[in-house]
Write a protein that holds these residues in place. Structure first.
Motif, PDB file in Angstrom:
ATOM      1  N   GLY A 436       0.983  -1.798   0.106  1.00  0.00           N
ATOM      2  CA  GLY A 436      -0.263  -0.011  -0.242  1.00  0.00           C
ATOM      3  C   GLY A 436       1.398   1.357  -0.167  1.00  0.00           C
ATOM      4  N   LEU A 437       2.614   1.542  -0.095  1.00  0.00           N
ATOM      5  CA  LEU A 437       2.691   2.506  -0.022  1.00  0.00           C
ATOM      6  C   LEU A 437       3.477   2.763  -1.308  1.00  0.00           C
ATOM      7  CD1 LEU A 437       5.201   0.751   2.550  1.00  0.00           C
ATOM      8  CD2 LEU A 437       3.177   2.374   2.904  1.00  0.00           C
ATOM      9  N   ASP A 438       3.816   3.634  -1.888  1.00  0.00           N
ATOM     10  CA  ASP A 438       4.913   4.881  -2.941  1.00  0.00           C
ATOM     11  C   ASP A 438       5.819   4.253  -2.772  1.00  0.00           C
ATOM     12  OD1 ASP A 438       4.903   5.579  -4.968  1.00  0.00           O
ATOM     13  OD2 ASP A 438       3.907   7.125  -4.598  1.00  0.00           O
ATOM     14  N   GLN A 439       6.627   4.786  -3.732  1.00  0.00           N
ATOM     15  CA  GLN A 439       7.796   3.970  -3.749  1.00  0.00           C
ATOM     16  C   GLN A 439       8.363   5.704  -3.192  1.00  0.00           C
ATOM     17  OE1 GLN A 439      10.390   2.003  -4.500  1.00  0.00           O
ATOM     18  NE2 GLN A 439       8.346   0.079  -4.207  1.00  0.00           N
ATOM     19  N   PRO A 440       9.964   5.775  -2.996  1.00  0.00           N
ATOM     20  CA  PRO A 440      10.375   7.095  -2.279  1.00  0.00           C
ATOM     21  C   PRO A 440      10.338   8.005  -3.709  1.00  0.00           C
ATOM     22  CG  PRO A 440      11.381   5.223  -1.454  1.00  0.00           C
ATOM     23  CD  PRO A 440      10.200   4.927  -2.389  1.00  0.00           C
ATOM     24  N   HIS A 441       9.717   9.203  -2.603  1.00  0.00           N
ATOM     25  CA  HIS A 441       9.971  10.148  -4.440  1.00  0.00           C
ATOM     26  C   HIS A 441      11.677  10.752  -4.854  1.00  0.00           C
ATOM     27  CE1 HIS A 441       5.103  11.018  -4.603  1.00  0.00           C
ATOM     28  NE2 HIS A 441       5.484  10.326  -4.598  1.00  0.00           N
ATOM     29  N   TRP A 442      12.232  11.053  -3.371  1.00  0.00           N
ATOM     30  CA  TRP A 442      13.339  11.284  -3.343  1.00  0.00           C
ATOM     31  C   TRP A 442      14.002   9.827  -2.115  1.00  0.00           C
ATOM     32  CZ3 TRP A 442       9.899  14.168  -1.626  1.00  0.00           C
ATOM     33  CH2 TRP A 442       9.664  14.299  -0.210  1.00  0.00           C
ATOM     34  N   TYR A 443      15.770  10.269  -1.820  1.00  0.00           N
ATOM     35  CA  TYR A 443      16.252   9.198  -0.788  1.00  0.00           C
ATOM     36  C   TYR A 443      16.870   9.948   0.105  1.00  0.00           C
ATOM     37  CZ  TYR A 443      14.905   6.070  -5.406  1.00  0.00           C
ATOM     38  OH  TYR A 443      14.632   5.001  -5.471  1.00  0.00           O
ATOM     39  N   SER A 444      17.159   8.913   1.039  1.00  0.00           N
ATOM     40  CA  SER A 444      18.369   9.509   2.475  1.00  0.00           C
ATOM     41  C   SER A 444      19.708   9.699   1.171  1.00  0.00           C
ATOM     42  CB  SER A 444      18.648   8.769   2.882  1.00  0.00           C
ATOM     43  OG  SER A 444      19.435   9.140   3.864  1.00  0.00           O
ATOM     44  N   ALA A 445      20.349  10.843   1.929  1.00  0.00           N
ATOM     45  CA  ALA A 445      21.093  11.387   1.529  1.00  0.00           C
ATOM     46  C   ALA A 445      22.392  10.660   2.101  1.00  0.00           C
ATOM     47  CB  ALA A 445      21.504  13.713   2.138  1.00  0.00           C
ATOM     48  N   TYR A 446      22.632  10.391   2.912  1.00  0.00           N
ATOM     49  CA  TYR A 446      23.502   9.039   3.704  1.00  0.00           C
ATOM     50  C   TYR A 446      23.406   7.564   2.852  1.00  0.00           C
ATOM     51  CZ  TYR A 446      23.755  12.683   7.035  1.00  0.00           C
ATOM     52  OH  TYR A 446      23.810  13.829   8.156  1.00  0.00           O
ATOM     53  N   GLY A 447      22.057   7.702   2.192  1.00  0.00           N
ATOM     54  CA  GLY A 447      22.607   5.930   1.509  1.00  0.00           C
ATOM     55  C   GLY A 447      22.397   5.113   2.492  1.00  0.00           C
ATOM     56  N   ASP A 448      22.215   3.589   1.899  1.00  0.00           N
ATOM     57  CA  ASP A 448      21.712   2.770   2.353  1.00  0.00           C
ATOM     58  C   ASP A 448      22.161   2.000   3.631  1.00  0.00           C
ATOM     59  OD1 ASP A 448      18.810   2.481   1.602  1.00  0.00           O
ATOM     60  OD2 ASP A 448      19.560   1.593  -0.347  1.00  0.00           O
ATOM     61  N   TYR A 449      23.841   2.259   3.687  1.00  0.00           N
ATOM     62  CA  TYR A 449      24.737   1.795   4.276  1.00  0.00           C
ATOM     63  C   TYR A 449      24.785   1.640   5.816  1.00  0.00           C
ATOM     64  CZ  TYR A 449      29.218   0.990   5.732  1.00  0.00           C
ATOM     65  OH  TYR A 449      30.253   0.024   6.682  1.00  0.00           O
ATOM     66  N   ASN A 450      24.671   3.073   5.648  1.00  0.00           N
ATOM     67  CA  ASN A 450      24.315   3.637   7.426  1.00  0.00           C
ATOM     68  C   ASN A 450      23.558   2.556   7.916  1.00  0.00           C
ATOM     69  OD1 ASN A 450      26.323   4.951   7.396  1.00  0.00           O
ATOM     70  ND2 ASN A 450      25.633   7.196   7.257  1.00  0.00           N
ATOM     71  N   GLN A 451      21.977   2.494   7.266  1.00  0.00           N
ATOM     72  CA  GLN A 451      20.848   1.710   8.101  1.00  0.00           C
ATOM     73  C   GLN A 451      21.486   0.202   8.273  1.00  0.00           C
ATOM     74  OE1 GLN A 451      17.440   2.775   8.652  1.00  0.00           O
ATOM     75  NE2 GLN A 451      18.646   4.573   9.551  1.00  0.00           N
ATOM     76  N   ILE A 452      22.089  -0.615   7.453  1.00  0.00           N
ATOM     77  CA  ILE A 452      22.462  -1.590   6.972  1.00  0.00           C
ATOM     78  C   ILE A 452      23.126  -1.998   8.727  1.00  0.00           C
ATOM     79  CG2 ILE A 452      24.124  -3.669   6.107  1.00  0.00           C
ATOM     80  CD1 ILE A 452      22.785  -2.244   3.682  1.00  0.00           C
ATOM     81  N   MET A 453      24.641  -0.848   8.815  1.00  0.00           N
ATOM     82  CA  MET A 453      25.146  -0.640   9.423  1.00  0.00           C
ATOM     83  C   MET A 453      24.982  -0.407  11.220  1.00  0.00           C
ATOM     84  SD  MET A 453      27.961  -2.499   8.668  1.00  0.00           S
ATOM     85  CE  MET A 453      28.835  -2.107   9.873  1.00  0.00           C
ATOM     86  N   LYS A 454      23.839   0.316  11.278  1.00  0.00           N
ATOM     87  CA  LYS A 454      23.296   1.085  12.342  1.00  0.00           C
ATOM     88  C   LYS A 454      22.323  -0.741  13.191  1.00  0.00           C
ATOM     89  CE  LYS A 454      21.669   4.833  12.826  1.00  0.00           C
ATOM     90  NZ  LYS A 454      22.547   5.566  13.784  1.00  0.00           N
ATOM     91  N   HIS A 455      22.044  -1.657  12.442  1.00  0.00           N
ATOM     92  CA  HIS A 455      21.135  -2.623  12.989  1.00  0.00           C
ATOM     93  C   HIS A 455      22.334  -3.765  12.827  1.00  0.00           C
ATOM     94  CE1 HIS A 455      18.218   0.550  11.381  1.00  0.00           C
ATOM     95  NE2 HIS A 455      17.186   0.088  12.366  1.00  0.00           N
TER      96      HIS A 455
END
Length: 469
Positions: A436-455
């Motif tokens: 039920g979600l839309d695709q993001p209209h913009w992305y994080s300036a930090y990218g995905d790597y930080n989210q991977i490492m943070k968790h």
């Protein structure tokens, strides 16, 4: 004599009717703090920094122990508060940035103009509306608060600004607006106090009609600008960052106290629903304290998404109550509408719900079967006491975490391998929600790597998390 008797009987009946006539629409004030730690409020266990005025809201109403925002960073969290809908439904998944998704332009970065805000809804139900403080919902004219359901605006459009006046150049997103007029920097004293002053004057100006106020403080977000007199009050705190944080928190609490005092002075305190909420978990850079909650701002750990939230409305919400059922910032909009016996004017389905029936004595039902989060590769859900975090790497599932929050609030034991059936069930629910979600209209300036490492389970502590903003 009979006529006189009938006359007095009519007066008595009329008086009785007048006494049970529904009161005027209640005023509604939503107060948002910025980046505060979960246990930095006295009513959540804080001891170092007195917050008597914020604590009083909980004392005179209800304090939620398991309240969540819909995002662990500022802009999407506020989009959820303002719309009552998961912000990913309209592409607002990340903090505003210049990293655009295909098909979108920089002018699209901000809350989708087709979404109805809490300001729109309250306006439609007869309220005078004002947004005060931090906006962070886009910088274009179409995103400006005066075009998003607010009759008045006193604040700034960006995600932060100095609390004192800028001495050099400053961008327009850092400018302080009084409606559409920019306040000269030489007229700026201390921003938290100025936002409070505008809030109190608005209350007095509108005491004769129902009003809605979105009071979005930027305290205690960086920069760590504190008043000198309050820094001196906390001279016993050796760490200078924590000392500045305490001083800024005191300015925030003093401001809340002045707002509440102004309501009382105008005989509005008993006819005003006040909701206080923090926008996301304490940040890694402002010396905040999340106590037993693991993680900080930016993560799906409890420390990123579980926040302080309380409500008071004398005569409608019992005083001194603590509620441990999971609730959401998305519930604020429908609760505000319901308080005034209003109707939702927008046609899109809300994800939040009216909390007032759940606060009635004897109602033990759970408001939400499940709550969901997603920002980039990191997603999560809570169902009952079960909490699942899912991390995707290169379009494949590499990491799943499962916790029983009733036994492990600090999320130290990953139970995914022990309960594969629960993991499968929750992953299925998460995928169904994502449809039920839309695709993001913009992305994080930090990218995905930080989210991977943070968790990663091994990523623990403020210093470690700070490596992955």
């Amino acid at each position: 004599m009979k006529k006189i008797g009938v006359f007095f009987l009519a007066l008595c009946v009329t008086g009785a009717v007048a006494q049970v006539r529904p009161s005027a629409k209640p005023n509604v004030i939503v107060i948002v703090s910025d980046d505060a730690g979960y246990v930095d409020f006295g009513c959540y266990g804080g001891r170092q920094i007195p917050t008597p005025n914020i604590d009083a809201i909980a004392k005179q109403g209800v304090r939620f122990t398991d309240a969540y925002v819909s995002a662990s960073v500022c802009a999407p969290s506020r989009a959820g508060i303002l719309t009552g809908r998961y912000q990913q439904r309209f592409g607002f998944e990340h903090n505003t940035s210049s990293v655009l998704a295909p098909g979108y332009q920089q002018t699209d970065v901000g809350m989708d103009p087709t979404e109805k805000t809490i300001g729109n809804e309250m306006q439609s139900n007869g309220y005078r509306t004002i947004a005060i403080g931090k906006w962070h919902q886009g910088d274009e004219e179409k995103h400006f608060p005066l075009n998003r359901g607010f009759d008045e605006f006193y604040g700034f459009t960006g995600g932060h600004r100095d609390f004192f006046a800028y001495k050099g150049k400053r961008t327009m997103e850092h400018a302080l607006y009084n409606n559409k007029v920019v306040v000269p920097e030489n007229e700026i004293s201390y921003l938290t106090d100025m936002l409070t002053d505008r809030a109190t004057s608005f209350i007095t100006e509108n005491k004769a009609r129902p009003f809605f106020m979105y009071l979005s403080y930027n305290a205690v977000h960086t920069p760590m600008n504190a008043r000198k007199d309050l820094m001196e009050r906390f001279s016993n705190i050796p760490d200078s960052g924590r000392r500045a944080y305490a001083a800024m928190m005191t300015s925030l609490d003093d401001g809340v106290g002045k707002v509440m005092a102004t309501l009382k002075q105008n005989n509005l305190d008993k006819n005003t629903l006040v909701i206080f909420i923090n926008d996301n978990g304490g940040a890694t850079v402002n010396s905040s304290d999340n106590g037993p909650l693991r993680g900080m701002k930016g993560s799906k750990w409890e420390g990123g998404i579980r926040v302080a939230m309380m409500m008071q409305w004398p005569g409608h919400i019992a005083a001194g109550k603590t509620d441990s059922r999971p609730v959401s910032a998305l519930d604020i909009l429908p609760t505000a509408i319901a308080a005034g016996n209003g109707k939702q004017k927008g046609t899109k389905k809300l994800d939040g719900l009216n909390l007032l029936p759940y606060l009635n004595a004897g109602n033990k039902k759970e408001p939400h079967k499940a709550l969901y989060w997603r920002r980039g590769v990191a997603a999560a859900m809570r169902a009952g006491n079960w909490k699942l975090i899912r991390i995707k790497e290169k379009d494949s599932l590499k990491n799943v975490l499962l916790f029983d929050l009733s036994k492990d609030i600090s999320e130290t034991k990953n139970l995914a391998a022990k309960y594969p059936a629960k993991v499968k069930e929750m992953l299925g629910s998460l995928v169904r929600w994502e449809k039920g979600l839309d695709q993001p209209h913009w992305y994080s300036a930090y990218g995905d790597y930080n989210q991977i490492m943070k968790h990663r389970m091994e990523t623990t502590g403020r210093d470690m998390e700070r490596m992955y903003p």
